[in-house]
Design a protein around this motif. Structure first.
Motif, PDB file in Angstrom:
ATOM      1  N   ALA A   1       0.828  -1.209   0.000  1.00  0.00           N
ATOM      2  CA  ALA A   1       0.000   0.000   0.000  1.00  0.00           C
ATOM      3  C   ALA A   1       0.863   1.260   0.000  1.00  0.00           C
ATOM      4  N   GLN A   2       1.931   1.265   0.784  1.00  0.00           N
ATOM      5  CA  GLN A   2       2.822   2.421   0.824  1.00  0.00           C
ATOM      6  C   GLN A   2       3.621   2.548  -0.478  1.00  0.00           C
ATOM      7  N   TYR A   3       4.018   1.427  -1.023  1.00  0.00           N
ATOM      8  CA  TYR A   3       4.709   1.417  -2.323  1.00  0.00           C
ATOM      9  C   TYR A   3       3.836   2.070  -3.388  1.00  0.00           C
ATOM     10  N   GLN A   4       2.565   1.704  -3.406  1.00  0.00           N
ATOM     11  CA  GLN A   4       1.641   2.298  -4.371  1.00  0.00           C
ATOM     12  C   GLN A   4       1.402   3.775  -4.077  1.00  0.00           C
ATOM     13  N   GLN A   5       1.398   4.125  -2.797  1.00  0.00           N
ATOM     14  CA  GLN A   5       1.178   5.516  -2.399  1.00  0.00           C
ATOM     15  C   GLN A   5       2.253   6.442  -2.963  1.00  0.00           C
ATOM     16  N   VAL A   6       3.505   6.011  -2.943  1.00  0.00           N
ATOM     17  CA  VAL A   6       4.590   6.868  -3.432  1.00  0.00           C
ATOM     18  C   VAL A   6       4.773   6.763  -4.939  1.00  0.00           C
ATOM     19  N   GLY A   7       4.067   5.824  -5.573  1.00  0.00           N
ATOM     20  CA  GLY A   7       4.180   5.671  -7.021  1.00  0.00           C
ATOM     21  C   GLY A   7       5.074   4.539  -7.459  1.00  0.00           C
ATOM     22  N   GLY A   8       5.711   3.860  -6.502  1.00  0.00           N
ATOM     23  CA  GLY A   8       6.530   2.705  -6.812  1.00  0.00           C
ATOM     24  C   GLY A   8       7.626   2.972  -7.829  1.00  0.00           C
ATOM     25  N   HIS A   9       7.996   1.941  -8.539  1.00  0.00           N
ATOM     26  CA  HIS A   9       9.076   2.071  -9.518  1.00  0.00           C
ATOM     27  C   HIS A   9       8.663   2.918 -10.727  1.00  0.00           C
ATOM     28  N   ALA A  10       7.384   3.194 -10.855  1.00  0.00           N
ATOM     29  CA  ALA A  10       6.948   4.046 -11.969  1.00  0.00           C
ATOM     30  C   ALA A  10       7.501   5.461 -11.840  1.00  0.00           C
TER      31      ALA A  10
ATOM     32  N   GLY B   1      14.109   4.911  -2.548  1.00  0.00           N
ATOM     33  CA  GLY B   1      14.245   5.321  -1.154  1.00  0.00           C
ATOM     34  C   GLY B   1      13.942   6.798  -0.973  1.00  0.00           C
ATOM     35  N   LYS B   2      14.431   7.617  -1.879  1.00  0.00           N
ATOM     36  CA  LYS B   2      14.161   9.057  -1.787  1.00  0.00           C
ATOM     37  C   LYS B   2      12.679   9.359  -1.999  1.00  0.00           C
ATOM     38  N   ALA B   3      12.035   8.594  -2.873  1.00  0.00           N
ATOM     39  CA  ALA B   3      10.595   8.789  -3.087  1.00  0.00           C
ATOM     40  C   ALA B   3       9.816   8.497  -1.808  1.00  0.00           C
ATOM     41  N   PHE B   4      10.208   7.462  -1.082  1.00  0.00           N
ATOM     42  CA  PHE B   4       9.570   7.166   0.203  1.00  0.00           C
ATOM     43  C   PHE B   4       9.822   8.304   1.197  1.00  0.00           C
ATOM     44  N   GLN B   5      11.047   8.795   1.243  1.00  0.00           N
ATOM     45  CA  GLN B   5      11.371   9.873   2.175  1.00  0.00           C
ATOM     46  C   GLN B   5      10.579  11.133   1.871  1.00  0.00           C
ATOM     47  N   GLU B   6      10.343  11.400   0.596  1.00  0.00           N
ATOM     48  CA  GLU B   6       9.562  12.584   0.217  1.00  0.00           C
ATOM     49  C   GLU B   6       8.119  12.480   0.696  1.00  0.00           C
ATOM     50  N   HIS B   7       7.661  11.271   0.985  1.00  0.00           N
ATOM     51  CA  HIS B   7       6.319  11.061   1.532  1.00  0.00           C
ATOM     52  C   HIS B   7       6.370  10.823   3.043  1.00  0.00           C
ATOM     53  N   ASP B   8       7.466  11.251   3.655  1.00  0.00           N
ATOM     54  CA  ASP B   8       7.651  11.141   5.115  1.00  0.00           C
ATOM     55  C   ASP B   8       7.587   9.698   5.602  1.00  0.00           C
ATOM     56  N   LEU B   9       8.033   8.787   4.773  1.00  0.00           N
ATOM     57  CA  LEU B   9       8.133   7.384   5.155  1.00  0.00           C
ATOM     58  C   LEU B   9       9.596   7.044   5.381  1.00  0.00           C
ATOM     59  N   PRO B  10       9.932   6.387   6.492  1.00  0.00           N
ATOM     60  CA  PRO B  10      11.339   6.158   6.829  1.00  0.00           C
ATOM     61  C   PRO B  10      11.997   5.131   5.909  1.00  0.00           C
ATOM     62  N   VAL B  11      13.293   5.315   5.711  1.00  0.00           N
ATOM     63  CA  VAL B  11      14.114   4.356   4.972  1.00  0.00           C
ATOM     64  C   VAL B  11      15.228   3.904   5.901  1.00  0.00           C
ATOM     65  N   ARG B  12      15.251   2.617   6.195  1.00  0.00           N
ATOM     66  CA  ARG B  12      16.249   2.057   7.116  1.00  0.00           C
ATOM     67  C   ARG B  12      17.172   1.128   6.342  1.00  0.00           C
ATOM     68  N   CYS B  13      18.454   1.290   6.573  1.00  0.00           N
ATOM     69  CA  CYS B  13      19.468   0.488   5.896  1.00  0.00           C
ATOM     70  C   CYS B  13      20.246  -0.315   6.942  1.00  0.00           C
ATOM     71  N   PHE B  14      20.289  -1.615   6.749  1.00  0.00           N
ATOM     72  CA  PHE B  14      20.963  -2.518   7.674  1.00  0.00           C
ATOM     73  C   PHE B  14      21.975  -3.368   6.915  1.00  0.00           C
ATOM     74  N   GLY B  15      22.949  -3.888   7.652  1.00  0.00           N
ATOM     75  CA  GLY B  15      23.804  -4.921   7.109  1.00  0.00           C
ATOM     76  C   GLY B  15      23.039  -6.234   7.045  1.00  0.00           C
ATOM     77  N   GLY B  16      23.390  -7.077   6.079  1.00  0.00           N
ATOM     78  CA  GLY B  16      22.628  -8.295   5.872  1.00  0.00           C
ATOM     79  C   GLY B  16      23.193  -9.541   6.526  1.00  0.00           C
ATOM     80  N   LYS B  17      24.207  -9.388   7.368  1.00  0.00           N
ATOM     81  CA  LYS B  17      24.830 -10.554   7.999  1.00  0.00           C
ATOM     82  C   LYS B  17      23.785 -11.386   8.744  1.00  0.00           C
ATOM     83  N   GLY B  18      23.766 -12.684   8.462  1.00  0.00           N
ATOM     84  CA  GLY B  18      22.815 -13.580   9.100  1.00  0.00           C
ATOM     85  C   GLY B  18      21.484 -13.688   8.388  1.00  0.00           C
ATOM     86  N   ILE B  19      21.229 -12.808   7.425  1.00  0.00           N
ATOM     87  CA  ILE B  19      19.971 -12.832   6.686  1.00  0.00           C
ATOM     88  C   ILE B  19      20.199 -13.222   5.221  1.00  0.00           C
ATOM     89  N   ALA B  20      21.152 -12.561   4.566  1.00  0.00           N
ATOM     90  CA  ALA B  20      21.369 -12.835   3.138  1.00  0.00           C
ATOM     91  C   ALA B  20      22.821 -12.551   2.769  1.00  0.00           C
TER      92      ALA B  20
END
Length: 372
Positions: A206-215, A228-247
């Motif tokens: 729903a949030q992906y569609q709200q910001v317009g997604g990859h379009a 990520g910047k498109a999400f931030q422009e809609h006041d939605l947080p962007v969190r970046c983590f290391g992937g150790k233990g996940i992928a």
């Protein structure tokens, strides 16, 4: 003080500042801890163009995932190998990427097509060269996103596994990619993320569609940063983590040429997402790391005791990279005493990337001309 000693003194100051900047810009890399099981369902969207060899490990790791409901959508982006057949053999839904006009870039179009076909609440965009580490990796990933309120993007930079010699010598690229996201510095989340990581990107549909997604980022070479910047422009947080233990991932097992083309496509464009403060600290670190081996050579002609100081500085830079490497992935020990060679490889490919983006304007990638 003669001129020789003066130059060595200046070099010493630059080298010490560089060491300090290295500590500041790569202060801490958060990773996902065990968050328990998740009840949410997720659509895993994998854009793929001639990924027959790299896609199999990912699909095998997905079918081993436990405690989570998922569907897998592989978006075939004009493959000429057996990508489609392989994906179907693992139960994935395969659709074709038809949006290659009106300014679309292949990967963005493929992600958008996959998102339109997705049926679940959550969307997880994954590169074909990523692999889940454990059977509960996906569940922990989703549970962590939910613990953060299920808002915005939770993106991971997978552990980088290097096997071939040229992958080892490219160590600085995944390191600088992480540093360039701004949020791994001593300032932490007080600095705004430069975007999101592309290999593993989780969000709500729903949030992906709200910001317009990859379009809305259809023409961006670095679609992950732009999204990520498109999400931030809609006041939605962007969190970046290391992937150790996940992928984990191997980005360029296909050869040296693939690696050069891939990094050339992304490095110059990606650097624009880095805050000037962080970029300045990176430049100072690189200056210090570059001047230290020259200082070591020059001090060999001095009789004033500079040789021991230079050896100590060189060792400290190598140790700093060893510590950083444990947060980035798996690399062999012998590359770090040769770190000036790592710098040369990085600088040459980065300069080539600048040439492509500023003068030529395009790069060949997987049989396509991509404007950069």
């Amino acid at each position: 003080m003669d001129i020789f000693v003066l130059l060595l003194s200046i070099a010493l100051v630059v080298a010490l500042l560089g060491l300090l900047c290295g500590v500041l810009v790569f202060w801490r890399v958060p990773i996902i801890r065990d968050k328990g099981n998740s009840t949410s369902s997720v659509s895993i969207i994998i854009p793929a163009r001639n990924e027959e060899l790299r896609l199999k490990p990912l699909l095998e790791s997905i079918v081993r995932q436990q405690y989570v409901t998922y569907e897998v959508i592989v978006v075939d982006d004009g493959s000429t190998d057996r990508t489609r057949e392989l994906a179907r053999s693992y139960g994935a839904t395969v659709i074709s990427n038809e949006l290659l006009e009106d300014g679309w870039i292949g990967k963005s179009a493929a992600c958008w097509a996959g998102a339109l076909a997705a049926e679940n609440k959550l969307l997880l965009f994954m590169d074909a060269d990523t692999v889940f580490t454990h059977p509960d990796s996906l569940s922990n990933y989703i549970a962590s996103f939910e613990s953060m309120g299920s808002r915005g993007i939770l993106s991971l930079q997978p552990d980088h596994y290097a096997e071939k010699w040229y992958e080892q010598l490219a160590f600085l690229f995944p390191l600088i990619v992480m540093v360039g996201m701004n949020v791994f510095t001593i300032a932490g989340n007080r600095l705004k993320a430069g975007g999101s990581f592309g290999p593993c990107l989780l969000c709500e549909k729903a949030q992906y569609q709200q910001v317009g997604g990859h379009a809305v980022v259809r023409g961006a070479v670095m679609d992950d940063l732009a999204l990520g910047k498109a999400f931030q422009e809609h006041d939605l947080p962007v969190r970046c983590f290391g992937g150790k233990g996940i992928a984990w991932l191997r980005m360029y097992p296909g050869g040296l040429s693939d690696m050069v083309q891939g990094y050339s496509k992304s490095m110059a464009s990606g650097s624009t997402a880095t805050l000037p403060l962080v970029m300045g600290l990176i430049y100072i670190w690189m200056a210090g790391a570059s001047i230290t081996p020259m200082m070591l050579v020059a001090s060999g002609f001095s009789s004033t005791g500079w040789l021991g100081v230079s050896i100590g500085l060189y060792t400290l830079y190598a140790m700093e990279l060893v510590i950083a490497s444990r947060r980035v992935g798996r690399f062999v020990w012998w590359i770090f005493p040769l770190y000036p060679l790592l710098l040369i490889v990085f600088i040459l490919i980065f300069m080539y990337s600048l040439y492509l983006s500023k003068r030529k304007g395009s790069v060949q990638w997987k049989g396509r001309n991509i404007n950069v």
